[in-house]
Write a protein that holds these residues in place. Structure first.
Motif, PDB file in Angstrom:
ATOM      1  N   ALA A   1       0.822  -1.215   0.000  1.00  0.00           N
ATOM      2  CA  ALA A   1       0.000   0.000   0.000  1.00  0.00           C
ATOM      3  C   ALA A   1       0.855   1.264   0.000  1.00  0.00           C
ATOM      4  O   ALA A   1       0.321   2.371  -0.123  1.00  0.00           O
ATOM      5  CB  ALA A   1      -0.912   0.000   1.224  1.00  0.00           C
ATOM      6  N   HIS A   2       2.174   1.109   0.127  1.00  0.00           N
ATOM      7  CA  HIS A   2       3.017   2.298   0.298  1.00  0.00           C
ATOM      8  C   HIS A   2       2.986   3.204  -0.942  1.00  0.00           C
ATOM      9  O   HIS A   2       3.060   4.423  -0.811  1.00  0.00           O
ATOM     10  CB  HIS A   2       4.445   1.864   0.606  1.00  0.00           C
ATOM     11  N   GLY A   3       2.895   2.624  -2.139  1.00  0.00           N
ATOM     12  CA  GLY A   3       2.816   3.454  -3.343  1.00  0.00           C
ATOM     13  C   GLY A   3       1.577   4.336  -3.328  1.00  0.00           C
ATOM     14  O   GLY A   3       1.611   5.500  -3.742  1.00  0.00           O
ATOM     15  N   ASP A   4       0.457   3.791  -2.819  1.00  0.00           N
ATOM     16  CA  ASP A   4      -0.766   4.591  -2.748  1.00  0.00           C
ATOM     17  C   ASP A   4      -0.721   5.580  -1.587  1.00  0.00           C
ATOM     18  O   ASP A   4      -1.359   6.631  -1.643  1.00  0.00           O
ATOM     19  CB  ASP A   4      -1.976   3.659  -2.630  1.00  0.00           C
ATOM     20  N   ILE A   5       0.016   5.257  -0.529  1.00  0.00           N
ATOM     21  CA  ILE A   5       0.241   6.257   0.528  1.00  0.00           C
ATOM     22  C   ILE A   5       1.005   7.450  -0.053  1.00  0.00           C
ATOM     23  O   ILE A   5       0.708   8.611   0.251  1.00  0.00           O
ATOM     24  CB  ILE A   5       1.014   5.612   1.700  1.00  0.00           C
ATOM     25  N   PHE A   6       1.970   7.159  -0.927  1.00  0.00           N
ATOM     26  CA  PHE A   6       2.685   8.247  -1.618  1.00  0.00           C
ATOM     27  C   PHE A   6       1.726   9.065  -2.481  1.00  0.00           C
ATOM     28  O   PHE A   6       1.804  10.297  -2.520  1.00  0.00           O
ATOM     29  CB  PHE A   6       3.799   7.645  -2.474  1.00  0.00           C
ATOM     30  N   MET A   7       0.790   8.379  -3.165  1.00  0.00           N
ATOM     31  CA  MET A   7      -0.195   9.096  -3.979  1.00  0.00           C
ATOM     32  C   MET A   7      -1.042  10.027  -3.111  1.00  0.00           C
ATOM     33  O   MET A   7      -1.292  11.195  -3.485  1.00  0.00           O
ATOM     34  CB  MET A   7      -1.079   8.071  -4.696  1.00  0.00           C
ATOM     35  N   VAL A   8      -1.461   9.542  -1.939  1.00  0.00           N
ATOM     36  CA  VAL A   8      -2.235  10.386  -1.024  1.00  0.00           C
ATOM     37  C   VAL A   8      -1.397  11.583  -0.586  1.00  0.00           C
ATOM     38  O   VAL A   8      -1.910  12.711  -0.474  1.00  0.00           O
ATOM     39  CB  VAL A   8      -2.695   9.554   0.196  1.00  0.00           C
ATOM     40  N   ALA A   9      -0.113  11.360  -0.352  1.00  0.00           N
ATOM     41  CA  ALA A   9       0.777  12.464   0.036  1.00  0.00           C
ATOM     42  C   ALA A   9       0.822  13.541  -1.047  1.00  0.00           C
ATOM     43  O   ALA A   9       0.853  14.742  -0.745  1.00  0.00           O
ATOM     44  CB  ALA A   9       2.181  11.921   0.308  1.00  0.00           C
ATOM     45  N   CYS A  10       0.809  13.110  -2.301  1.00  0.00           N
ATOM     46  CA  CYS A  10       0.800  14.085  -3.406  1.00  0.00           C
ATOM     47  C   CYS A  10      -0.471  14.927  -3.369  1.00  0.00           C
ATOM     48  O   CYS A  10      -0.431  16.147  -3.573  1.00  0.00           O
ATOM     49  CB  CYS A  10       0.928  13.362  -4.744  1.00  0.00           C
TER      50      CYS A  10
ATOM     51  N   PHE B   1      -0.937  18.849  -2.801  1.00  0.00           N
ATOM     52  CA  PHE B   1      -1.662  19.682  -3.759  1.00  0.00           C
ATOM     53  C   PHE B   1      -2.678  20.583  -3.058  1.00  0.00           C
ATOM     54  O   PHE B   1      -2.706  21.805  -3.278  1.00  0.00           O
ATOM     55  CB  PHE B   1      -2.377  18.787  -4.777  1.00  0.00           C
ATOM     56  N   PHE B   2      -3.521  20.002  -2.198  1.00  0.00           N
ATOM     57  CA  PHE B   2      -4.567  20.791  -1.540  1.00  0.00           C
ATOM     58  C   PHE B   2      -3.961  21.777  -0.540  1.00  0.00           C
ATOM     59  O   PHE B   2      -4.440  22.912  -0.408  1.00  0.00           O
ATOM     60  CB  PHE B   2      -5.568  19.869  -0.854  1.00  0.00           C
ATOM     61  N   ALA B   3      -2.930  21.349   0.172  1.00  0.00           N
ATOM     62  CA  ALA B   3      -2.320  22.248   1.164  1.00  0.00           C
ATOM     63  C   ALA B   3      -1.675  23.453   0.479  1.00  0.00           C
ATOM     64  O   ALA B   3      -1.896  24.607   0.887  1.00  0.00           O
ATOM     65  CB  ALA B   3      -1.280  21.474   1.988  1.00  0.00           C
TER      66      ALA B   3
ATOM     67  N   THR C   1      -2.215  24.642  -2.543  1.00  0.00           N
ATOM     68  CA  THR C   1      -3.234  25.473  -3.200  1.00  0.00           C
ATOM     69  C   THR C   1      -3.936  26.372  -2.185  1.00  0.00           C
ATOM     70  O   THR C   1      -4.175  27.562  -2.441  1.00  0.00           O
ATOM     71  CB  THR C   1      -4.267  24.575  -3.910  1.00  0.00           C
ATOM     72  N   PHE C   2      -4.242  25.801  -1.006  1.00  0.00           N
ATOM     73  CA  PHE C   2      -4.890  26.596   0.047  1.00  0.00           C
ATOM     74  C   PHE C   2      -3.976  27.725   0.528  1.00  0.00           C
ATOM     75  O   PHE C   2      -4.412  28.884   0.643  1.00  0.00           O
ATOM     76  CB  PHE C   2      -5.249  25.675   1.224  1.00  0.00           C
ATOM     77  N   PHE C   3      -2.730  27.397   0.788  1.00  0.00           N
ATOM     78  CA  PHE C   3      -1.808  28.422   1.301  1.00  0.00           C
ATOM     79  C   PHE C   3      -1.595  29.545   0.280  1.00  0.00           C
ATOM     80  O   PHE C   3      -1.485  30.719   0.643  1.00  0.00           O
ATOM     81  CB  PHE C   3      -0.458  27.798   1.663  1.00  0.00           C
ATOM     82  N   LEU C   4      -1.548  29.174  -1.010  1.00  0.00           N
ATOM     83  CA  LEU C   4      -1.328  30.194  -2.043  1.00  0.00           C
ATOM     84  C   LEU C   4      -2.582  31.035  -2.286  1.00  0.00           C
ATOM     85  O   LEU C   4      -2.509  32.261  -2.416  1.00  0.00           O
ATOM     86  CB  LEU C   4      -0.902  29.524  -3.351  1.00  0.00           C
ATOM     87  N   THR C   5      -3.748  30.362  -2.317  1.00  0.00           N
ATOM     88  CA  THR C   5      -4.985  31.050  -2.701  1.00  0.00           C
ATOM     89  C   THR C   5      -5.602  31.816  -1.540  1.00  0.00           C
ATOM     90  O   THR C   5      -5.954  32.994  -1.667  1.00  0.00           O
ATOM     91  CB  THR C   5      -6.006  30.021  -3.235  1.00  0.00           C
ATOM     92  N   TRP C   6      -5.720  31.147  -0.392  1.00  0.00           N
ATOM     93  CA  TRP C   6      -6.401  31.757   0.749  1.00  0.00           C
ATOM     94  C   TRP C   6      -5.439  32.405   1.738  1.00  0.00           C
ATOM     95  O   TRP C   6      -5.800  33.381   2.390  1.00  0.00           O
ATOM     96  CB  TRP C   6      -7.244  30.697   1.472  1.00  0.00           C
ATOM     97  N   GLY C   7      -4.278  31.833   1.867  1.00  0.00           N
ATOM     98  CA  GLY C   7      -3.314  32.408   2.803  1.00  0.00           C
ATOM     99  C   GLY C   7      -2.447  33.491   2.193  1.00  0.00           C
ATOM    100  O   GLY C   7      -1.834  34.279   2.911  1.00  0.00           O
ATOM    101  N   HIS C   8      -2.395  33.532   0.859  1.00  0.00           N
ATOM    102  CA  HIS C   8      -1.561  34.499   0.135  1.00  0.00           C
ATOM    103  C   HIS C   8      -0.111  34.461   0.634  1.00  0.00           C
ATOM    104  O   HIS C   8       0.523  35.496   0.818  1.00  0.00           O
ATOM    105  CB  HIS C   8      -2.131  35.918   0.278  1.00  0.00           C
ATOM    106  N   LEU C   9       0.366  33.238   0.888  1.00  0.00           N
ATOM    107  CA  LEU C   9       1.741  33.090   1.348  1.00  0.00           C
ATOM    108  C   LEU C   9       2.689  33.055   0.156  1.00  0.00           C
ATOM    109  O   LEU C   9       2.296  32.746  -0.975  1.00  0.00           O
ATOM    110  CB  LEU C   9       1.876  31.800   2.158  1.00  0.00           C
TER     111      LEU C   9
ATOM    112  N   PRO D   1      -6.791  14.407 -13.682  1.00  0.00           N
ATOM    113  CA  PRO D   1      -5.464  14.773 -13.187  1.00  0.00           C
ATOM    114  C   PRO D   1      -5.469  16.195 -12.620  1.00  0.00           C
ATOM    115  O   PRO D   1      -6.202  17.061 -13.090  1.00  0.00           O
ATOM    116  CB  PRO D   1      -4.579  14.683 -14.442  1.00  0.00           C
ATOM    117  N   ARG D   2      -4.667  16.407 -11.591  1.00  0.00           N
ATOM    118  CA  ARG D   2      -4.520  17.741 -10.989  1.00  0.00           C
ATOM    119  C   ARG D   2      -3.111  18.243 -11.279  1.00  0.00           C
ATOM    120  O   ARG D   2      -2.177  17.456 -11.418  1.00  0.00           O
ATOM    121  CB  ARG D   2      -4.744  17.698  -9.477  1.00  0.00           C
ATOM    122  N   HIS D   3      -3.009  19.558 -11.329  1.00  0.00           N
ATOM    123  CA  HIS D   3      -1.711  20.181 -11.624  1.00  0.00           C
ATOM    124  C   HIS D   3      -1.164  20.821 -10.357  1.00  0.00           C
ATOM    125  O   HIS D   3      -1.756  21.760  -9.823  1.00  0.00           O
ATOM    126  CB  HIS D   3      -1.872  21.227 -12.737  1.00  0.00           C
ATOM    127  N   MET D   4      -0.064  20.310  -9.883  1.00  0.00           N
ATOM    128  CA  MET D   4       0.561  20.846  -8.668  1.00  0.00           C
ATOM    129  C   MET D   4       1.095  22.249  -8.942  1.00  0.00           C
ATOM    130  O   MET D   4       1.772  22.479  -9.948  1.00  0.00           O
ATOM    131  CB  MET D   4       1.721  19.942  -8.246  1.00  0.00           C
TER     132      MET D   4
END
Length: 301
Positions: A38-47, A51-53, A55-63, A126-129
């Motif tokens: 399952a480790h390969g899919d744990i890596f996928m979840v990490a990606c 991505f969400f973290a 995107t949030f910091f850039l869009t809402w946090g303006h960091l 697909p999502r774009h990091m």
């Protein structure tokens, strides 16, 4: 010659990412003799967490992108470690004394669950990091070195050194090695086996979490199926280097990175890279099943 040096640099970049994923395989196998498919899919979840973290910091946090990169990596490492600990507690610990095939099937099932859960909740698109490392290229003697490559290789080396130091120089690492050597005797020496196994899962997943955001900077397209192939290549790297051996995992990862990059250089197509990688795996399983740095298990008579 310049082309070859350029490819070597690309191989080091890819091998660094593989090493961060591969370490999770080898650490878990070291203490539990379990191949955590399952480790390969744990890596996928990490990606996706990255991505969400970010995107949030850039869009809402303006960091700033650099701050976002650091915070995104730390958050991905923590949440991925937490996920791995939960998986170990819920799925693997109840089967610790069951036949080994039960744990292997469970690991495959956990991987399929993570993949399909991501597919059902986030969709197959697909999502774009978001790019967080400046798009700067340096020209060194005709070889182009990007800032992304420098960041990936440096951060990976720092994490690998920290992990190796943790395993070889700290009390926690000593306890890990004690559990790896004999899980039944370790509790008699005061080693909290359950806690050490959880720490092992957490460390392996945290490093993969860092690999997720680094991977996204070099290869920015992520999707729910990405963990399958990357996970298999990291697993092959672990076997080639000597599964259960941290330093062997690092060596095996760079070997796989060189195979993936140099296969289309010497062969007609990049489609041969899986053939080369799995052929190497078969050769090692036949002629040196313990890998480059692995040691055969000792059996008491």
């Amino acid at each position: 010659m310049t082309h070859i040096i350029q490819q070597v640099l690309n191989a080091l970049q890819l091998g660094s990412v593989y090493a961060l994923i591969c370490l999770g395989y080898t650490m878990v196998y070291g203490v539990l003799r379990l191949i955590n498919f399952a480790h390969g899919d744990i890596f996928m979840v990490a990606c996706y967490i990255s991505f969400f973290a970010t995107t949030f910091f850039l869009t809402w946090g303006h960091l700033a992108p650099t701050t976002t990169f650091v915070l995104g990596m730390l958050l991905a490492m923590m949440l991925t470690a937490l996920l791995a600990v939960i998986i170990e507690r819920v799925a693997y610990r109840p089967l610790r004394n069951a036949p080994r095939v039960s744990a292997v099937i469970t690991a495959l099932g956990v991987g399929i669950f993570l993949e399909n859960f991501t597919l059902a909740t986030l969709g197959p698109e697909p999502r774009h990091m978001p790019p967080l490392v400046p798009m700067i290229n340096f020209n060194v003697g005709g070889v182009t070195v990007s800032a992304v490559q420098v960041v990936i290789i440096l951060v990976s080396v720092v994490l690998m050194v920290l992990l190796d130091t943790t395993v070889m120089k700290t009390m926690t690492g000593m306890a890990m090695r004690a559990v790896s050597y004999d899980r039944t005797v370790a509790p008699l020496l005061g080693v909290p086996v359950n806690r050490i196994i959880s720490v092992t899962f957490a460390l392996g997943a945290a490093v993969a979490g860092a690999g997720g955001i680094l991977y996204g900077q070099a290869y920015p397209i992520i999707d729910p199926y990405m963990g399958i192939r990357i996970g298999w290549w990291a697993f092959i790297a672990a076997v080639v280097g000597g599964i259960g051996n941290v330093r062997g995992a690092m060596i095996g990862s760079f070997i796989l990175g060189f195979i993936e990059i140099f296969t289309p250089v010497f062969l007609p197509s990049s489609t041969y890279r899986d053939f080369v990688a799995f052929s190497l795996l078969l050769l090692f399983l036949v002629f040196r099943p313990t890998g480059i740095l692995g040691q055969p298990a000792m059996k008491k008579v």
